[in-house]
Design an enzyme around this catalytic site. Structure first.
Site, short mmCIF file in Angstrom:
data_model
loop_
_atom_site.label_atom_id
_atom_site.label_comp_id
_atom_site.label_asym_id
_atom_site.label_seq_id
_atom_site.Cartn_x
_atom_site.Cartn_y
_atom_site.Cartn_z
N THR A 186 53.06 5.11 34.69
CA THR A 186 51.87 4.76 35.47
C THR A 186 52.23 3.91 36.69
O THR A 186 53.05 3.00 36.58
CB THR A 186 50.97 3.87 34.58
N ARG A 214 43.15 13.81 25.57
CA ARG A 214 43.59 12.42 25.37
C ARG A 214 43.42 11.60 26.66
O ARG A 214 43.73 12.04 27.75
CB ARG A 214 45.06 12.41 24.96
N VAL A 215 42.91 10.38 26.49
CA VAL A 215 42.78 9.45 27.61
C VAL A 215 43.52 8.17 27.23
O VAL A 215 43.39 7.68 26.10
CB VAL A 215 41.29 9.14 27.89
N GLY A 216 44.30 7.64 28.16
CA GLY A 216 45.05 6.41 27.89
C GLY A 216 44.34 5.17 28.41
O GLY A 216 43.12 5.15 28.59
N THR A 237 51.39 -0.87 32.24
CA THR A 237 52.05 0.44 32.21
C THR A 237 52.70 0.61 30.84
O THR A 237 52.95 -0.37 30.15
CB THR A 237 53.10 0.55 33.35
N1 GLY Z 1 49.82 4.12 30.54
C1 GLY Z 1 49.55 5.46 30.72
C2 GLY Z 1 49.06 6.16 29.56
O1 GLY Z 1 49.42 5.83 28.44
O2 GLY Z 1 48.32 7.09 29.71
#
Ligand code: GLY
Length: 324
Positions: A186, A214-216, A237
């Site tokens: 990220t 999926r969403v982070g 990140t």
């Molecule tokens: N930090 C990015 C993700 O896990 O989607």
């Protein structure tokens, strides 16, 4: 009368002795070795160097921190060689590149998009959500539709390189966090402009070969990014699931609000995350933070996380300290 005069003299003498010590106390919380004049920009990873260069160009010309962070991270989004952000990002397990991004300004405004496909600059769509809708977050097809209505072009984000990696991955289809892969993930950026106003941006294609849908942490205000102009900002990140469970960026800002330096706040927040994850040796999470005075800090679970810091004419990578 005499007693009052004695009290006055006693306070004056005490004040004269105590003043130097009081100075030491107020300087100590400021960590002067990490303090830098405005404008200042800090970003995650190697890709942050070019993002900083663009953000600094804007800030030095008198631009504001919101324009700086948006245009700064767009450099990484547009780089097809970078397989973790924007075009060229690695796809999910079904072969779709899905992007997450969010942005915050010094007035506490926030915008976010998630599970966005076929749009090269999710950070700019997030800014439009912030500025042109009554909402904070749009996802999936709704975000895509909004982007097209706003004039963004439809672009195929899956490059040959990422498609090849996906084909290779499918042979085993093993889910496993990839620690510090190619030294970037990220991209998050924080900037303070000449007026002292702070903004932040965060953008990613998320975990490689994730489940479809999926969403982070990156599009979630308070997880991937948090900014409060009274205090400062933080960006995370690494493995989004761990950041989501502990709202790391919000936590860092709250630690700074309580009087901790950005460095200490990052260490406390990563410490909390480590404590809550017995498997923390298997993944990376890193955080960068900037307070209102220009003090900065960074900390990671594992060695190998680098952040890019730009101020004056300097723009350099530095490795963060780590918990293990
Ligand atoms: N930090 C990015 C993700 O896990 O989607």
């Amino acid at each position: 009368m005499r007693k009052n005069r004695r009290n006055f003299l006693f306070k004056a003498v005490l004040g004269a002795f105590a003043a130097p010590f009081l100075n030491v106390i107020s300087c100590a919380s400021r960590t002067p070795e990490n303090s830098i004049d405005f404008p200042i920009v800090i970003s995650t990873w190697y890709a942050g160097l070019n993002a900083n260069k663009e953000a600094m160009r804007i800030l030095k010309n008198g631009g504001n921190s919101l324009d700086a962070v948006e245009k700064g991270v767009k450099i990484a989004e547009a780089d097809a060689e970078n397989q973790y952000v924007g075009i060229g990002g690695k796809p999910d397990r079904d072969g779709y590149v899905t992007l997450d991004a969010c942005i915050m300004d010094w007035n506490g405004n926030a915008g976010s998009v998630s599970f966005l496909q076929d749009i090269k600059h999710p950070i700019s769509v997030a800014r439009r959500v912030m500025e042109k809708t009554p909402h904070v977050m749009l996802v999936g097809e709704g975000a895509h539709q909004f982007a097209l209505e706003e004039g963004f072009e439809k672009v195929d984000l899956l490059t040959k390189k990422s498609q090849k990696d996906w084909t290779e991955w499918k042979k085993t289809s093993e889910y496993k966090p990839i620690i510090n892969t190619e030294n970037h993930d990220t991209i998050g950026q924080l900037a303070i402009d000449k007026k002292g106003n702070i903004s932040g941006a965060c953008t990613t294609s998320g975990m490689a070969f994730k489940m479809h849908g999926r969403v982070g942490d990156s599009p979630i205000i308070g997880a991937g990014l948090f900014v409060d102009n009274e205090v400062g900002g933080a960006v995370a990140t690494g493995l989004g699931e761990a950041v989501l469970r502990t709202l790391t960026s919000f936590l860092v800002v709250e630690f700074m609000r309580d009087g901790h330096s950005p460095q200490k706040a990052c260490e406390l927040a990563i410490g909390r995350l480590v404590k809550k994850h017995s498997n923390h040796k298997d993944f990376q999470v890193a955080i960068i933070a900037l307070d209102k005075k220009g003090n900065y800090g960074s900390f990671a679970i594992q060695k190998g996380f680098e952040y890019a810091l730009a101020h004056g004419d300097s723009n350099e990578l530095a490795e963060a300290k780590s918990a293990i």
